[in-house]
Each structure stands twice: as C-alpha cells, then as structure tokens.
Motif scaffolding. Structure first.
Motif, PDB file in Angstrom:
ATOM      1  N   ARG A   1       0.881  -1.174   0.000  1.00  0.00           N
ATOM      2  CA  ARG A   1       0.000   0.000   0.000  1.00  0.00           C
ATOM      3  C   ARG A   1       0.907   1.209   0.000  1.00  0.00           C
ATOM      4  NH1 ARG A   1      -5.388  -1.056   2.079  1.00  0.00           N
ATOM      5  NH2 ARG A   1      -5.482  -3.172   2.878  1.00  0.00           N
ATOM      6  N   HIS A   2       0.732   2.068  -0.989  1.00  0.00           N
ATOM      7  CA  HIS A   2       1.645   3.185  -1.211  1.00  0.00           C
ATOM      8  C   HIS A   2       0.843   4.478  -1.253  1.00  0.00           C
ATOM      9  CE1 HIS A   2       4.408   5.389  -4.269  1.00  0.00           C
ATOM     10  NE2 HIS A   2       4.914   5.535  -3.076  1.00  0.00           N
TER      11      HIS A   2
ATOM     12  N   VAL B   1       1.275   8.652  -1.387  1.00  0.00           N
ATOM     13  CA  VAL B   1       2.143   9.831  -1.509  1.00  0.00           C
ATOM     14  C   VAL B   1       1.270  11.063  -1.702  1.00  0.00           C
ATOM     15  CG1 VAL B   1       4.360   8.907  -2.338  1.00  0.00           C
ATOM     16  CG2 VAL B   1       2.463   9.190  -3.954  1.00  0.00           C
TER      17      VAL B   1
ATOM     18  N   LEU C   1      -6.085  10.023   7.173  1.00  0.00           N
ATOM     19  CA  LEU C   1      -6.591   8.642   7.107  1.00  0.00           C
ATOM     20  C   LEU C   1      -5.578   7.660   7.702  1.00  0.00           C
ATOM     21  CD1 LEU C   1      -8.841   6.677   5.828  1.00  0.00           C
ATOM     22  CD2 LEU C   1      -7.161   6.348   4.005  1.00  0.00           C
TER      23      LEU C   1
ATOM     24  N   LEU D   1      -6.200   4.810  10.511  1.00  0.00           N
ATOM     25  CA  LEU D   1      -6.386   3.461   9.980  1.00  0.00           C
ATOM     26  C   LEU D   1      -5.250   2.547  10.431  1.00  0.00           C
ATOM     27  CD1 LEU D   1      -8.481   2.263   7.964  1.00  0.00           C
ATOM     28  CD2 LEU D   1      -6.796   2.647   6.168  1.00  0.00           C
TER      29      LEU D   1
ATOM     30  N   LEU E   1       4.130  15.468  -7.153  1.00  0.00           N
ATOM     31  CA  LEU E   1       3.816  14.120  -6.671  1.00  0.00           C
ATOM     32  C   LEU E   1       4.918  13.124  -7.032  1.00  0.00           C
ATOM     33  CD1 LEU E   1       1.519  12.583  -5.236  1.00  0.00           C
ATOM     34  CD2 LEU E   1       0.709  11.908  -7.479  1.00  0.00           C
ATOM     35  N   GLU E   2       5.446  13.230  -8.262  1.00  0.00           N
ATOM     36  CA  GLU E   2       6.436  12.231  -8.697  1.00  0.00           C
ATOM     37  C   GLU E   2       7.761  12.355  -7.956  1.00  0.00           C
ATOM     38  OE1 GLU E   2       4.957  14.544 -10.599  1.00  0.00           O
ATOM     39  OE2 GLU E   2       6.193  15.152 -12.311  1.00  0.00           O
TER      40      GLU E   2
ATOM     41  N   VAL F   1      11.192   8.626 -12.653  1.00  0.00           N
ATOM     42  CA  VAL F   1      10.045   9.330 -13.235  1.00  0.00           C
ATOM     43  C   VAL F   1      10.114  10.804 -12.869  1.00  0.00           C
ATOM     44  CG1 VAL F   1       7.521   9.524 -13.178  1.00  0.00           C
ATOM     45  CG2 VAL F   1       8.603   7.251 -13.204  1.00  0.00           C
TER      46      VAL F   1
ATOM     47  N   GLU G   1      -1.093  12.227 -11.789  1.00  0.00           N
ATOM     48  CA  GLU G   1      -1.076  13.635 -11.386  1.00  0.00           C
ATOM     49  C   GLU G   1       0.281  14.149 -11.833  1.00  0.00           C
ATOM     50  OE1 GLU G   1      -2.875  14.328  -7.451  1.00  0.00           O
ATOM     51  OE2 GLU G   1      -1.301  15.809  -7.146  1.00  0.00           O
TER      52      GLU G   1
ATOM     53  N   GLY H   1       3.400  11.822 -11.781  1.00  0.00           N
ATOM     54  CA  GLY H   1       3.250  10.953 -10.623  1.00  0.00           C
ATOM     55  C   GLY H   1       1.945  10.176 -10.666  1.00  0.00           C
ATOM     56  N   VAL H   2       1.852   9.180  -9.795  1.00  0.00           N
ATOM     57  CA  VAL H   2       0.643   8.355  -9.695  1.00  0.00           C
ATOM     58  C   VAL H   2       0.259   8.222  -8.229  1.00  0.00           C
ATOM     59  CG1 VAL H   2      -0.257   5.994  -9.929  1.00  0.00           C
ATOM     60  CG2 VAL H   2       1.006   7.015 -11.807  1.00  0.00           C
ATOM     61  N   ARG H   3      -1.011   8.437  -7.957  1.00  0.00           N
ATOM     62  CA  ARG H   3      -1.553   8.058  -6.647  1.00  0.00           C
ATOM     63  C   ARG H   3      -2.231   6.717  -6.848  1.00  0.00           C
ATOM     64  NH1 ARG H   3      -2.523  12.545  -3.022  1.00  0.00           N
ATOM     65  NH2 ARG H   3      -2.122  14.505  -4.104  1.00  0.00           N
ATOM     66  N   HIS H   4      -1.832   5.731  -6.073  1.00  0.00           N
ATOM     67  CA  HIS H   4      -2.272   4.352  -6.282  1.00  0.00           C
ATOM     68  C   HIS H   4      -2.865   3.815  -4.988  1.00  0.00           C
ATOM     69  CE1 HIS H   4      -0.949  -0.099  -6.886  1.00  0.00           C
ATOM     70  NE2 HIS H   4      -2.059   0.106  -7.547  1.00  0.00           N
ATOM     71  N   PHE H   5      -4.112   3.436  -5.024  1.00  0.00           N
ATOM     72  CA  PHE H   5      -4.786   2.918  -3.835  1.00  0.00           C
ATOM     73  C   PHE H   5      -5.306   1.518  -4.161  1.00  0.00           C
ATOM     74  CE2 PHE H   5      -5.250   7.511  -3.960  1.00  0.00           C
ATOM     75  CZ  PHE H   5      -4.969   7.923  -2.670  1.00  0.00           C
ATOM     76  N   VAL H   6      -4.937   0.543  -3.378  1.00  0.00           N
ATOM     77  CA  VAL H   6      -5.492  -0.808  -3.538  1.00  0.00           C
ATOM     78  C   VAL H   6      -5.926  -1.326  -2.174  1.00  0.00           C
ATOM     79  CG1 VAL H   6      -4.395  -1.675  -5.667  1.00  0.00           C
ATOM     80  CG2 VAL H   6      -3.100  -1.663  -3.533  1.00  0.00           C
ATOM     81  N   ASP H   7      -6.888  -2.215  -2.178  1.00  0.00           N
ATOM     82  CA  ASP H   7      -7.416  -2.741  -0.931  1.00  0.00           C
ATOM     83  C   ASP H   7      -8.080  -4.078  -1.222  1.00  0.00           C
ATOM     84  OD1 ASP H   7      -8.163  -2.902   1.699  1.00  0.00           O
ATOM     85  OD2 ASP H   7      -9.349  -1.062   1.709  1.00  0.00           O
ATOM     86  N   HIS H   8      -7.834  -5.064  -0.342  1.00  0.00           N
ATOM     87  CA  HIS H   8      -8.501  -6.343  -0.583  1.00  0.00           C
ATOM     88  C   HIS H   8      -9.867  -6.426   0.103  1.00  0.00           C
ATOM     89  CE1 HIS H   8      -7.130  -7.150   3.369  1.00  0.00           C
ATOM     90  NE2 HIS H   8      -5.872  -7.201   3.022  1.00  0.00           N
TER      91      HIS H   8
ATOM     92  N   PRO I   1     -12.450   1.727   4.128  1.00  0.00           N
ATOM     93  CA  PRO I   1     -12.239   3.117   4.549  1.00  0.00           C
ATOM     94  C   PRO I   1     -11.454   3.913   3.508  1.00  0.00           C
ATOM     95  CG  PRO I   1     -11.472   1.568   6.245  1.00  0.00           C
ATOM     96  CD  PRO I   1     -11.819   0.756   5.053  1.00  0.00           C
ATOM     97  N   VAL I   2     -10.595   3.238   2.762  1.00  0.00           N
ATOM     98  CA  VAL I   2      -9.824   3.949   1.739  1.00  0.00           C
ATOM     99  C   VAL I   2     -10.746   4.344   0.583  1.00  0.00           C
ATOM    100  CG1 VAL I   2      -7.750   3.919   0.298  1.00  0.00           C
ATOM    101  CG2 VAL I   2      -7.779   2.600   2.413  1.00  0.00           C
TER     102      VAL I   2
ATOM    103  N   LEU J   1     -12.598   7.354   1.533  1.00  0.00           N
ATOM    104  CA  LEU J   1     -11.810   8.576   1.342  1.00  0.00           C
ATOM    105  C   LEU J   1     -11.855   9.034  -0.118  1.00  0.00           C
ATOM    106  CD1 LEU J   1      -9.575  10.567   2.638  1.00  0.00           C
ATOM    107  CD2 LEU J   1      -7.944   9.075   1.494  1.00  0.00           C
TER     108      LEU J   1
ATOM    109  N   ARG K   1     -14.767  10.943  -1.075  1.00  0.00           N
ATOM    110  CA  ARG K   1     -14.879  12.282  -0.498  1.00  0.00           C
ATOM    111  C   ARG K   1     -13.820  13.249  -1.024  1.00  0.00           C
ATOM    112  NH1 ARG K   1     -13.406  12.154   4.387  1.00  0.00           N
ATOM    113  NH2 ARG K   1     -12.904   9.954   4.613  1.00  0.00           N
ATOM    114  N   LEU K   2     -12.736  12.702  -1.572  1.00  0.00           N
ATOM    115  CA  LEU K   2     -11.581  13.532  -1.920  1.00  0.00           C
ATOM    116  C   LEU K   2     -11.551  13.801  -3.428  1.00  0.00           C
ATOM    117  CD1 LEU K   2      -9.123  14.547  -0.212  1.00  0.00           C
ATOM    118  CD2 LEU K   2      -7.881  12.554  -1.048  1.00  0.00           C
TER     119      LEU K   2
END
Lengths: 259, 259
Positions: free
Chosen positions: A47-48, A50, A63, A67, A88-89, A125, B42, B45-52, B59-60, B63, B66-67
């Motif tokens: 889980r990343h 930034v 959060l 969490l 961000l990068e 990047v 962005e 850059g990359v915002r990366h969210f994963v969740d099982h 909760p992610v 977010l 809402r964001l």
C-alpha cells in the motif's frame, strides 16, 4: 533535507502512534512540508500513499493516522525539497518491482553531481537525486545477481558496498525494504529503538499522545522503529554511527550480517 | 469476473461521481467484493490505492469518494476473484515504470493457459493472469521500441496487436495508461461516454446521486468515461464491439489512430 521513518516487526503491527508524531513534523513542529509518503508491505503487496501536500494537513495522512494498517515493514518520509520541485512524482518513498517483489526506498540527504549511467532497466520518473540513486541500486543489484533474489548475507554485502559508494556523493541516509528485511544506511543522522517484552508506556515528543505498549501487544511481539530524530521523549534511542548500515529482520538488528 | 472504470480528460477532473456508483458494485449492487483499486495520474506521478476489502465498505474507498483528486487519467477496478487469491498483491490496477514513466493497467476477464515467457525485466508479484499479461506487454513493448517511448500511432498499433494476441487466450477487457493516453481493449463488454459542452445532469444507476455537470465544468472541458456497464441511467453510452480497441487522449477517441 527530509526525515525518514521505518518500522520492521516480527508480527504485523500498525504504525499509527509513530506516524502521528512523525507527520506533525511535516509542517507543524518542523519544516518538512513539501510532501510526504508512506508504504506498507502487506504480504507481497504494497500500500503506497504519496502526497505533495504537507503531512500535517493532508487528508490522506489523516486517514493513515486513523487506519491501523498492519504491516511488518513500513517506510515513511516527509520532504523538505532540496533537489526536484514539489510534485507528486518527487515524493518518497519510491516503489519498483525486481525479481517479482516490490522494493520500497526513501532517502534523506543531498547528493552532489550524482549522475550514474542508467541502462534503462530502471529509470526515474521524477527529478530527484534520490530516485536516481534508487534506480541505480536496483540496476546494479539485478546486474550483479542475475535472475534470482540472493540470500540475505550476499544482498546485505552488496547493499553496504553500493550505499557507501553513493554516500561519497554527499549525504545518504536511506531506507530500503523488499518486505522481508529493512536495510538502513546512515550518513549523518538516524536513530532506532527495539520495543519488546516487557513493554512500557511512551510519550510522543511532537504531540500530546501516550501509549501503553503492554496493552496493544503480546509478549512475543518485537518491533524496531528507525527514524531520523527520536519520536518519544521517555525511551532510549540508539544513534547510528556515520557510515553505518543496519539490517532489520523480524524486529531485530541482524548484526552477524555486518560483522 | 471484474469491472473496469477509466477516465480520460482534457483538463484535470475528479472522478468522485463515477467512482461512487462504481464502488457500490463492489459488494452492494453487484458481487465484485474481492478487493478494488484505483490509480490517478497527477503530472508524471501516480496516486495508487489498492485494498482487498470490498469497495463498498473499505475506509480507503470512502476517502476516495470524499476527496476530489484532480486527474486527466484514472483507472479503477473492482474484483471478483477468478485466478489468484484475495490478497493485496492481486488487486488491480498494477503499476510499473517503463521509459521513466509510470504505466497503469487493469484487466477484466479470464485468460486460460496464458504462460508467456518472461525474461525478468517485468515480473508479476501476485498470482493473477492479469499481472502476467501486463508484464508481458511491457516486456514486449520495451523489446520492440528499445530505449525510447514511441509516438502514439506506433505505440497504438503495437498495443492493438499484442492485445488481440493475448485475447486469443480468453477474455481480455483491459485499460492501460501512461498518463497521456488511455488505451482500452474490449473482448466482451465495455461502454463509453464523452461528456462535453453543453453539459447536462445525470443520475447514477447504483446510488441515489444526481449531478449537474454544467455546474462543475467549464465549456472547454471534455471528459471520457469508460466502464464495463454504464454508470448512469439517463445518458447514452456507446458499447464497444468485441475485439475493438479505442485510444482516448484529452477526452476524445483517437479514431484516426485505428483507422
């Protein structure tokens, strides 16, 4: 300059307490307001998070403070930009895949005229010296060991060598993890603590927060926390020597690897 | 099976409305409860969210609803596991770096006996056929074009070829982005809509939510939304033909690339 925070444990543990104090330095008790990031290993996944907003006011950091993500290896970073714009990068930690595993890296310090030859296998990047150093490490690591992850002693010896090679270009306080071990190198400033049975209470230096670790752990738990500046006011932190590398596995310093 | 959601725009736009409907299918209005993920470009850059956890209760995901993260290229995925266990490392989208850019990939469908030879340059961390396909695409792409990102027509032609090659092993609905273009391939089911001036209102199919796009856009905005099943009940979505590939840049289908 920036600040680093790492955690390595023998059982998945949340970093809410330490991150709460650390994030406060991202714009309130300290000046590291040019972005932040955190990466949690969970199994082989990562889980990343930034953000180029200050950690102290970022909704994503908020959060993370609420969490309790359980992880055995975490690396976090708050940034005060020296090289590379606030984008961000350019936020640490950086993530890449090598040998079918994710590798997570964060760096504190400035490297001068560090322009290693990159063959294209791993390329930055963003525009930081830090991401360049990370790509160089991975490239050389794969070049050195071919197609398979080496055993920990060989990997450690390689990383110690390349870390001191890079540190010759300036300041190289860094943390690197593949989800099993947390490799740390100190040029100028890094501290650590091992929390284990019997657990005590601790007070954050940067926030009015106290925790009784005995209430949230079992006697078998062991947690190493590594950070630029100690996070608590009532525990004894050990300072790294300049040029020192330490490897943490299961919440323990692997001293025999660096004997 | 899984569901895919992509967005490609000419100006950074938030995906809150579409993601809200989409996430509801992750355990409430549909059965895709074995994890979810989303990646936002962005800048570079990359915002990366994963969740099982299921998207509907994560909760992610809450977010993200809402964001209002502003992005020109977004890929999201909700998973119903077919190959590979419910683990974080098996959650789409997957991210890798090639040519100093991040590439984001998500897949819906099942590939049977798809075991391409991987030379080690990009390897899966998890156990899905999807991540294997992504690594194969990147490996072949770098093999084909060497050390530099090709122009869009060459890249599109290459991706169309490899997508149909992979689709021969089963179902290959997929989305791939490098932050500039969003490449989409349909084996069985994919729909898209282009929202542009004059903007209207729309109602989600999966939630009691209405938006008046005229209130949240400027006349120059153009937004393409691509999704497995249409998200709104009162707009006209266009269905992809089986085997069809479409490339979106600046919220527009680049038809000339695939003429």
């Amino acid at each position: 300059m920036c600040q680093l925070l790492g955690m390595n444990c023998n059982t998945p543990t949340d970093i809410v307490f330490s991150f709460t104090g650390f994030a406060t330095r991202g714009g309130r008790t300290d000046e590291h307001k040019d972005g932040w990031g955190i990466a949690f290993f969970e199994g082989n996944g990562v889980r990343h998070f930034v953000d180029h907003q200050p950690a102290v006011s970022s909704p994503v950091a908020d959060l993370i403070k609420r969490l309790p993500i359980q992880s055995k290896n975490v690396i976090a970073h708050i940034r005060k930009a020296t090289q590379g714009e606030v984008m961000l990068e350019n936020c640490h930690p950086f993530v890449r895949e090598c040998w079918g595993r994710y590798w997570v890296f964060a760096h504190n310090g400035d490297l001068k005229e560090f322009a290693p030859e990159l063959d294209g296998s791993f390329l930055p990047v963003g525009t930081t010296d830090s991401e360049r150093a990370f790509c160089f490490i991975l490239q050389q690591m794969r070049h050195r060991f071919g197609r398979t992850l080496p055993a920990l002693p060989e990997l450690t010896s390689f990383l110690r060598g390349i870390a001191s090679e890079i540190a010759a270009f300036g300041t190289f306080n860094m943390m690197l993890s593949n989800g099993e071990a947390l490799f740390t190198h100190c040029s100028t400033k890094l501290h650590y603590i091992i929390r284990q049975y019997p657990f005590t209470t601790a007070n954050l230096s940067d926030e009015q927060v106290t925790v009784d670790f005995a209430e949230v752990t079992t006697p078998d738990d062991r947690v190493a926390v590594i950070v630029t500046e100690p996070l608590t006011s009532d525990e004894i932190w050990t300072q790294f020597a300049p040029g020192e590398m330490k490897v943490f596995v299961d919440g323990k310093v692997q001293t025999e690897l660096l004997a």
